[in-house]
Design a protein around this motif. Structure first.
Motif, mmCIF file in Angstrom:
data_model
loop_
_atom_site.group_PDB
_atom_site.id
_atom_site.type_symbol
_atom_site.label_atom_id
_atom_site.label_comp_id
_atom_site.label_asym_id
_atom_site.label_seq_id
_atom_site.Cartn_x
_atom_site.Cartn_y
_atom_site.Cartn_z
ATOM 1 N N VAL A 185 0.862 -1.183 0.000
ATOM 2 C CA VAL A 185 0.000 0.000 0.000
ATOM 3 C C VAL A 185 0.895 1.229 0.000
ATOM 4 C CG1 VAL A 185 -1.834 -1.198 1.266
ATOM 5 C CG2 VAL A 185 -0.215 0.251 2.513
ATOM 6 N N SER A 186 0.306 2.368 -0.319
ATOM 7 C CA SER A 186 1.020 3.635 -0.186
ATOM 8 C C SER A 186 0.083 4.632 0.464
ATOM 9 C CB SER A 186 1.513 4.136 -1.547
ATOM 10 O OG SER A 186 0.414 4.394 -2.415
ATOM 11 N N CYS A 187 0.628 5.770 0.888
ATOM 12 C CA CYS A 187 -0.206 6.769 1.541
ATOM 13 C C CYS A 187 0.323 8.169 1.259
ATOM 14 C CB CYS A 187 -0.300 6.512 3.045
ATOM 15 S SG CYS A 187 1.287 6.462 3.914
ATOM 16 N N THR A 188 -0.584 9.122 1.225
ATOM 17 C CA THR A 188 -0.240 10.525 1.016
ATOM 18 C C THR A 188 -1.102 11.381 1.930
ATOM 19 O OG1 THR A 188 -1.898 10.894 -0.739
ATOM 20 C CG2 THR A 188 0.273 10.095 -1.430
ATOM 21 N N LEU A 189 -0.663 12.623 2.140
ATOM 22 C CA LEU A 189 -1.437 13.580 2.920
ATOM 23 C C LEU A 189 -1.202 14.962 2.340
ATOM 24 C CD1 LEU A 189 -3.214 14.344 5.341
ATOM 25 C CD2 LEU A 189 -1.146 14.450 6.746
ATOM 26 N N LYS A 190 -2.285 15.596 1.875
ATOM 27 C CA LYS A 190 -2.175 16.920 1.266
ATOM 28 C C LYS A 190 -3.439 17.722 1.551
ATOM 29 C CE LYS A 190 -1.261 19.229 -3.157
ATOM 30 N NZ LYS A 190 -1.036 19.033 -4.622
ATOM 31 N N GLU A 191 -3.264 18.921 2.084
ATOM 32 C CA GLU A 191 -4.373 19.847 2.335
ATOM 33 C C GLU A 191 -5.506 19.201 3.119
ATOM 34 O OE1 GLU A 191 -5.528 21.408 -1.442
ATOM 35 O OE2 GLU A 191 -3.619 22.407 -1.785
ATOM 36 N N GLY A 192 -5.133 18.426 4.133
ATOM 37 C CA GLY A 192 -6.120 17.819 5.013
ATOM 38 C C GLY A 192 -6.685 16.501 4.537
ATOM 39 N N VAL A 193 -6.358 16.111 3.300
ATOM 40 C CA VAL A 193 -6.915 14.889 2.720
ATOM 41 C C VAL A 193 -5.843 13.794 2.680
ATOM 42 C CG1 VAL A 193 -8.059 13.854 0.729
ATOM 43 C CG2 VAL A 193 -8.493 16.254 1.320
ATOM 44 N N ALA A 194 -6.091 12.719 3.394
ATOM 45 C CA ALA A 194 -5.186 11.574 3.388
ATOM 46 C C ALA A 194 -5.682 10.550 2.376
ATOM 47 C CB ALA A 194 -5.122 10.943 4.773
ATOM 48 N N VAL A 206 -9.816 14.087 6.371
ATOM 49 C CA VAL A 206 -10.627 13.161 5.564
ATOM 50 C C VAL A 206 -9.697 12.069 5.052
ATOM 51 C CG1 VAL A 206 -12.056 12.902 3.493
ATOM 52 C CG2 VAL A 206 -12.184 15.014 4.825
ATOM 53 N N LEU A 207 -10.193 10.838 4.995
ATOM 54 C CA LEU A 207 -9.414 9.726 4.453
ATOM 55 C C LEU A 207 -10.088 9.171 3.212
ATOM 56 C CD1 LEU A 207 -7.074 7.565 4.859
ATOM 57 C CD2 LEU A 207 -8.856 6.159 5.922
ATOM 58 N N VAL A 208 -9.336 9.043 2.133
ATOM 59 C CA VAL A 208 -9.831 8.435 0.898
ATOM 60 C C VAL A 208 -9.134 7.082 0.722
ATOM 61 C CG1 VAL A 208 -10.037 8.647 -1.605
ATOM 62 C CG2 VAL A 208 -10.224 10.690 -0.157
ATOM 63 N N LEU A 209 -9.926 6.032 0.560
ATOM 64 C CA LEU A 209 -9.412 4.693 0.286
ATOM 65 C C LEU A 209 -9.572 4.425 -1.205
ATOM 66 C CD1 LEU A 209 -8.413 1.857 1.166
ATOM 67 C CD2 LEU A 209 -10.814 1.263 1.582
ATOM 68 N N LYS A 210 -8.467 4.161 -1.897
ATOM 69 C CA LYS A 210 -8.518 3.945 -3.336
ATOM 70 C C LYS A 210 -7.500 2.876 -3.713
ATOM 71 C CE LYS A 210 -7.337 7.784 -5.476
ATOM 72 N NZ LYS A 210 -7.096 9.240 -5.748
ATOM 73 N N ALA A 211 -7.416 2.577 -5.004
ATOM 74 C CA ALA A 211 -6.520 1.511 -5.446
ATOM 75 C C ALA A 211 -5.910 1.857 -6.791
ATOM 76 C CB ALA A 211 -7.279 0.189 -5.534
ATOM 77 N N ASN A 212 -4.679 1.435 -6.995
ATOM 78 C CA ASN A 212 -4.037 1.572 -8.295
ATOM 79 C C ASN A 212 -4.424 0.396 -9.193
ATOM 80 O OD1 ASN A 212 -2.651 3.979 -7.801
ATOM 81 N ND2 ASN A 212 -0.927 2.923 -6.854
ATOM 82 N N GLY A 213 -4.436 0.636 -10.495
ATOM 83 C CA GLY A 213 -4.729 -0.437 -11.442
ATOM 84 C C GLY A 213 -6.174 -0.481 -11.881
ATOM 85 N N LYS A 214 -6.518 -1.531 -12.619
ATOM 86 C CA LYS A 214 -7.853 -1.652 -13.211
ATOM 87 C C LYS A 214 -8.912 -2.050 -12.196
ATOM 88 C CE LYS A 214 -6.319 -2.877 -17.897
ATOM 89 N NZ LYS A 214 -6.383 -3.902 -18.972
ATOM 90 N N ASN A 215 -8.495 -2.736 -11.134
ATOM 91 C CA ASN A 215 -9.456 -3.269 -10.172
ATOM 92 C C ASN A 215 -9.172 -2.782 -8.758
ATOM 93 O OD1 ASN A 215 -10.964 -5.074 -11.993
ATOM 94 N ND2 ASN A 215 -9.003 -6.136 -12.169
ATOM 95 N N PHE A 216 -10.241 -2.532 -8.019
ATOM 96 C CA PHE A 216 -10.112 -2.097 -6.630
ATOM 97 C C PHE A 216 -9.432 -3.193 -5.808
ATOM 98 C CE2 PHE A 216 -11.873 -1.709 -2.294
ATOM 99 C CZ PHE A 216 -11.423 -0.428 -1.988
ATOM 100 N N SER A 217 -10.009 -4.379 -5.801
ATOM 101 C CA SER A 217 -9.368 -5.511 -5.130
ATOM 102 C C SER A 217 -10.100 -6.806 -5.461
ATOM 103 C CB SER A 217 -9.358 -5.323 -3.607
ATOM 104 O OG SER A 217 -8.846 -6.483 -2.966
ATOM 105 N N THR A 251 -9.049 26.367 0.098
ATOM 106 C CA THR A 251 -8.270 25.791 -0.999
ATOM 107 C C THR A 251 -8.980 24.584 -1.561
ATOM 108 O OG1 THR A 251 -6.226 26.532 0.030
ATOM 109 C CG2 THR A 251 -6.039 24.811 -1.644
ATOM 110 N N ALA A 252 -9.495 23.739 -0.657
ATOM 111 C CA ALA A 252 -10.199 22.544 -1.100
ATOM 112 C C ALA A 252 -11.466 22.906 -1.853
ATOM 113 C CB ALA A 252 -10.539 21.651 0.096
ATOM 114 N N SER A 253 -12.145 23.977 -1.395
ATOM 115 C CA SER A 253 -13.366 24.397 -2.059
ATOM 116 C C SER A 253 -13.088 24.864 -3.479
ATOM 117 C CB SER A 253 -14.022 25.524 -1.255
ATOM 118 O OG SER A 253 -15.194 25.974 -1.885
ATOM 119 N N SER A 254 -11.992 25.618 -3.663
ATOM 120 C CA SER A 254 -11.623 26.073 -5.000
ATOM 121 C C SER A 254 -11.301 24.897 -5.900
ATOM 122 C CB SER A 254 -10.406 27.006 -4.912
ATOM 123 O OG SER A 254 -10.713 28.143 -4.150
#
Length: 301
Positions: A20-29, A65-76, A277-280
């Motif tokens: 897995v990987s993780c990022t955090l930018k402007e309050g959104v993980a 806020v946390l967003v759960l997502k996946a790389n590639g064609k399929n989520f899992s 910033t997020a609203s813009s």
């Protein structure tokens, strides 16, 4: 005076992870499943890494806020085949320990103290459905498909069943857990597994994220714990006492006072510093999303 250990940065944590990987930018993980060559099938390593990332963001005040997502064609695709082979060779105690870790992951995600959004593309099978149903909000693309396939293998969707059944209801769960039918995104929408369908998942998520960032972090955390407490549907004296205590407590809390004062003083509350910033960004992405929808509408071409 003892020194408090420094919390590892999100970038440093991400570099330690394999699946897995993780990022955090402007309050959104973002927590990103990152085994595209294996269709993001998970095993004990990925489960452990996801738990680690969730713990990191739960304790990080910069994460709103946390967003759960996946790389590639399929989520899992659900459980990894090699992991399943190992499970077949384990004794009961080893299997119980293994299952407890998956149960811990589902519980930690379900009770995560900040809003969670799942962005689903392609296949989401088995345990992946559990992850989706543990999130507060779920978006999926048109080609997303779902399946509770465990009984085909002589197994049951045990660990994920509380969350999936809560989402789709007992009646629907009986059908789809027993038949192991594959169903499409429109059926998932009907079953309330998914809230919205879009082929532009990031753009569809943007206005939702902006709305969440504008809200009280404490208010949203307390709302999540309130909903968890009320899951059994019972309304009795203890329910009335609990809900009355909750509203009284939050009214006199620092953040509750700030929200009320800001409303009456016709100003923004102090937690909205990062939301402009997020609203813009949301407005820009939303305009792009609407333009894309218009271009693909019947008669647009």
């Amino acid at each position: 005076m003892t020194n408090q250990p420094l919390q590892i940065t999100t970038n440093a944590l991400s570099e330690q992870l394999n699946f897995v990987s993780c990022t955090l930018k402007e309050g959104v993980a973002e927590l990103i499943l990152n085994r595209p060559e294996k269709h993001n099938a998970f095993d004990e390593v990925m489960i452990s890494e996801m738990i680690k990332v969730l713990a990191h963001f739960a304790d990080n005040s910069q994460c709103q806020v946390l967003v759960l997502k996946a790389n590639g064609k399929n989520f899992s695709a659900g459980a990894d085949l090699n992991w399943m082979r190992k499970q077949a060779q384990m004794d009961f105690e080893q299997n119980l320990s293994d299952a407890n870790e998956l149960a811990k992951l589902m519980s930690v995600l379900d009770k995560f103290p900040k809003p969670t959004i799942a962005q689903v593309q392609g296949a989401a099978f088995g345990g992946a459905l559990g992850l989706i149903c543990c999130c507060d909000i779920a978006l999926a693309n048109e080609r997303a498909s779902f399946c509770l396939s465990e009984v085909k293998l002589g197994l049951i969707p045990a660990v994920i069943s509380p969350y999936v059944t809560r989402a789709m209801g007992q009646r629907a769960a009986r059908r789809y857990m027993l038949t192991a039918e594959r169903f499409d995104v429109q059926k998932a929408l009907e079953l309330q597994i998914i809230h919205e369908v879009s082929d532009e998942l990031d753009n569809a998520a943007a206005p939702i994220i902006a709305a969440l960032l504008a809200n009280s972090p404490q208010g949203m955390a307390w709302a999540k714990s309130l909903l968890s407490k009320l899951e059994d549907g019972v309304i009795d004296k203890s329910t009335l006492a609990y809900t009355s205590e909750r509203i009284a407590s939050i009214r006199v809390s620092k953040e509750g006072q700030e929200g009320l004062n800001a409303f009456f003083e016709k100003r923004s509350p102090d937690w909205t510093v990062n939301s402009s910033t997020a609203s813009s960004r949301s407005q820009s992405n939303s305009s792009h999303h609407k333009s894309s929808q218009a271009a693909n509408a019947p008669g647009a071409k």
